[in-house]
Design a protein around this motif. Sequence first.
Motif, mmCIF file in Angstrom:
data_model
loop_
_atom_site.group_PDB
_atom_site.id
_atom_site.type_symbol
_atom_site.label_atom_id
_atom_site.label_comp_id
_atom_site.label_asym_id
_atom_site.label_seq_id
_atom_site.Cartn_x
_atom_site.Cartn_y
_atom_site.Cartn_z
ATOM 1 N N GLU A 1 4.466 -7.017 0.677
ATOM 2 C CA GLU A 1 3.510 -8.558 -0.076
ATOM 3 C C GLU A 1 2.161 -8.930 0.504
ATOM 4 O O GLU A 1 1.568 -9.501 0.353
ATOM 5 C CB GLU A 1 5.204 -9.576 -0.899
ATOM 6 C CG GLU A 1 4.350 -11.103 -0.847
ATOM 7 C CD GLU A 1 5.497 -11.783 -1.779
ATOM 8 O OE1 GLU A 1 5.679 -12.657 -2.632
ATOM 9 O OE2 GLU A 1 6.097 -11.605 -0.228
ATOM 10 N N SER A 2 2.611 -9.433 1.779
ATOM 11 C CA SER A 2 2.075 -10.045 2.629
ATOM 12 C C SER A 2 0.332 -8.896 2.953
ATOM 13 O O SER A 2 -0.716 -9.444 2.353
ATOM 14 C CB SER A 2 2.448 -9.895 4.087
ATOM 15 O OG SER A 2 3.007 -11.665 4.089
ATOM 16 N N THR B 1 14.616 -6.091 2.251
ATOM 17 C CA THR B 1 14.074 -6.777 1.947
ATOM 18 C C THR B 1 13.232 -7.406 2.995
ATOM 19 O O THR B 1 11.674 -7.941 2.811
ATOM 20 C CB THR B 1 15.535 -7.792 1.886
ATOM 21 O OG1 THR B 1 16.121 -7.836 0.816
ATOM 22 C CG2 THR B 1 14.563 -9.479 1.969
ATOM 23 N N THR B 2 13.192 -7.228 3.971
ATOM 24 C CA THR B 2 12.123 -7.427 5.139
ATOM 25 C C THR B 2 10.766 -6.072 4.800
ATOM 26 O O THR B 2 10.049 -7.032 5.240
ATOM 27 C CB THR B 2 12.985 -7.115 6.632
ATOM 28 O OG1 THR B 2 14.149 -7.749 7.151
ATOM 29 C CG2 THR B 2 11.609 -7.263 7.591
ATOM 30 N N GLN B 3 10.352 -4.971 4.592
ATOM 31 C CA GLN B 3 10.348 -5.008 4.611
ATOM 32 C C GLN B 3 9.082 -5.120 3.205
ATOM 33 O O GLN B 3 8.116 -5.660 2.628
ATOM 34 C CB GLN B 3 10.268 -2.905 4.428
ATOM 35 C CG GLN B 3 10.269 -2.968 5.682
ATOM 36 C CD GLN B 3 9.964 -2.190 6.815
ATOM 37 O OE1 GLN B 3 8.468 -2.304 6.319
ATOM 38 N NE2 GLN B 3 10.008 -2.270 8.279
ATOM 39 N N GLY C 1 8.963 -7.482 2.589
ATOM 40 C CA GLY C 1 8.502 -8.772 2.664
ATOM 41 C C GLY C 1 6.810 -8.331 3.297
ATOM 42 O O GLY C 1 6.153 -9.544 3.333
ATOM 43 N N ARG D 1 6.198 -10.777 -6.834
ATOM 44 C CA ARG D 1 7.456 -10.549 -5.744
ATOM 45 C C ARG D 1 8.636 -10.484 -6.129
ATOM 46 O O ARG D 1 8.887 -11.682 -6.756
ATOM 47 C CB ARG D 1 7.360 -10.574 -4.200
ATOM 48 C CG ARG D 1 8.575 -9.955 -3.566
ATOM 49 C CD ARG D 1 9.151 -10.703 -2.483
ATOM 50 N NE ARG D 1 9.865 -10.421 -0.921
ATOM 51 C CZ ARG D 1 9.826 -10.920 -0.235
ATOM 52 N NH1 ARG D 1 9.554 -11.134 0.484
ATOM 53 N NH2 ARG D 1 11.600 -10.683 -0.039
ATOM 54 N N ASP E 1 12.759 -5.316 -5.656
ATOM 55 C CA ASP E 1 13.531 -4.803 -4.427
ATOM 56 C C ASP E 1 14.713 -4.283 -5.048
ATOM 57 O O ASP E 1 15.108 -5.005 -5.745
ATOM 58 C CB ASP E 1 13.395 -6.256 -3.699
ATOM 59 C CG ASP E 1 14.732 -6.228 -2.742
ATOM 60 O OD1 ASP E 1 15.956 -5.039 -2.410
ATOM 61 O OD2 ASP E 1 15.119 -6.731 -1.516
ATOM 62 N N ARG F 1 7.811 -0.240 8.510
ATOM 63 C CA ARG F 1 6.194 -0.624 8.242
ATOM 64 C C ARG F 1 5.030 0.073 7.944
ATOM 65 O O ARG F 1 4.419 0.273 7.300
ATOM 66 C CB ARG F 1 5.869 -2.040 8.969
ATOM 67 C CG ARG F 1 5.045 -3.284 8.422
ATOM 68 C CD ARG F 1 4.506 -4.189 8.882
ATOM 69 N NE ARG F 1 3.894 -4.731 8.704
ATOM 70 C CZ ARG F 1 3.304 -6.809 9.327
ATOM 71 N NH1 ARG F 1 4.006 -7.139 10.328
ATOM 72 N NH2 ARG F 1 2.599 -7.371 8.267
ATOM 73 N N ARG G 1 12.910 -8.471 -7.725
ATOM 74 C CA ARG G 1 14.137 -7.959 -7.042
ATOM 75 C C ARG G 1 14.907 -7.546 -9.084
ATOM 76 O O ARG G 1 14.743 -8.556 -9.719
ATOM 77 C CB ARG G 1 14.495 -8.791 -6.382
ATOM 78 C CG ARG G 1 15.746 -9.834 -6.886
ATOM 79 C CD ARG G 1 16.948 -10.415 -5.664
ATOM 80 N NE ARG G 1 17.360 -11.285 -5.826
ATOM 81 C CZ ARG G 1 18.554 -11.633 -5.640
ATOM 82 N NH1 ARG G 1 19.118 -10.733 -4.617
ATOM 83 N NH2 ARG G 1 19.547 -12.544 -6.407
#
Length: 207
Positions: A28-29, A21-23, A25, A39, A99, A194, A41
């Motif tokens: 997405e950026s 989930t962090t990755q 995000g 984005r 996700d 990342r 899931r």
Amino acid sequence: MTWSNPGFFVAVCGIDGSGKTTQVGFLESKLAERGEVVRTRQPTDLYRQDPMVRTVLDMEQDDESVLPEIGLLAAFDRYRHVREVVKPALRAGKAVVTDRYVYTGFAYMLARGMTIEWLTTIYQYLPAPDLTIFLDVPPELAIERIIMRDGSSKKREELDLERMRAVRANFLNHPWGDVNYHVLDGTAPQEEVRAGINKLVDAFDPR
């Protein structure tokens, strides 16, 4: 600015606590610098909040007696999500970052006792992502992360070491095929993971 039609579809998969989930995000950026991004899931709340599904996730139900039911519900949920969210965005030339995707369905359902033949049949009409990334983390570490993050777990299955080992093995063996499927070390530092994802994305479309 938009992505070239039919867009760019990338899925980030992993067991709970893998850092996906962090990755997602971060990704997405990154993609937002190149064009419009959706984005999302899987599975959706239609599946996650179903009472029968909750008993399976909490390991309160005899899996074998309800496997076909939850398997078909998961497939229905994914098909509807693709029709309503993924395909319209791709047709509009957008990037879609999800996700989890159907490969998560394969990995978990196989660990619960379903067959690859049946799963391949019910999922055969879902589109393959342009890029799929599996963040590999040993279940022992994933469980530590879940407890550190949540204090416990909302789903008993997440803390079942043997079940999570089976799920991880399915992700690593990926018996459903090998189309643009990449495994990254999810135990690496966050920025290193990342960078690995960015490298894969840039190889697909370096814009």
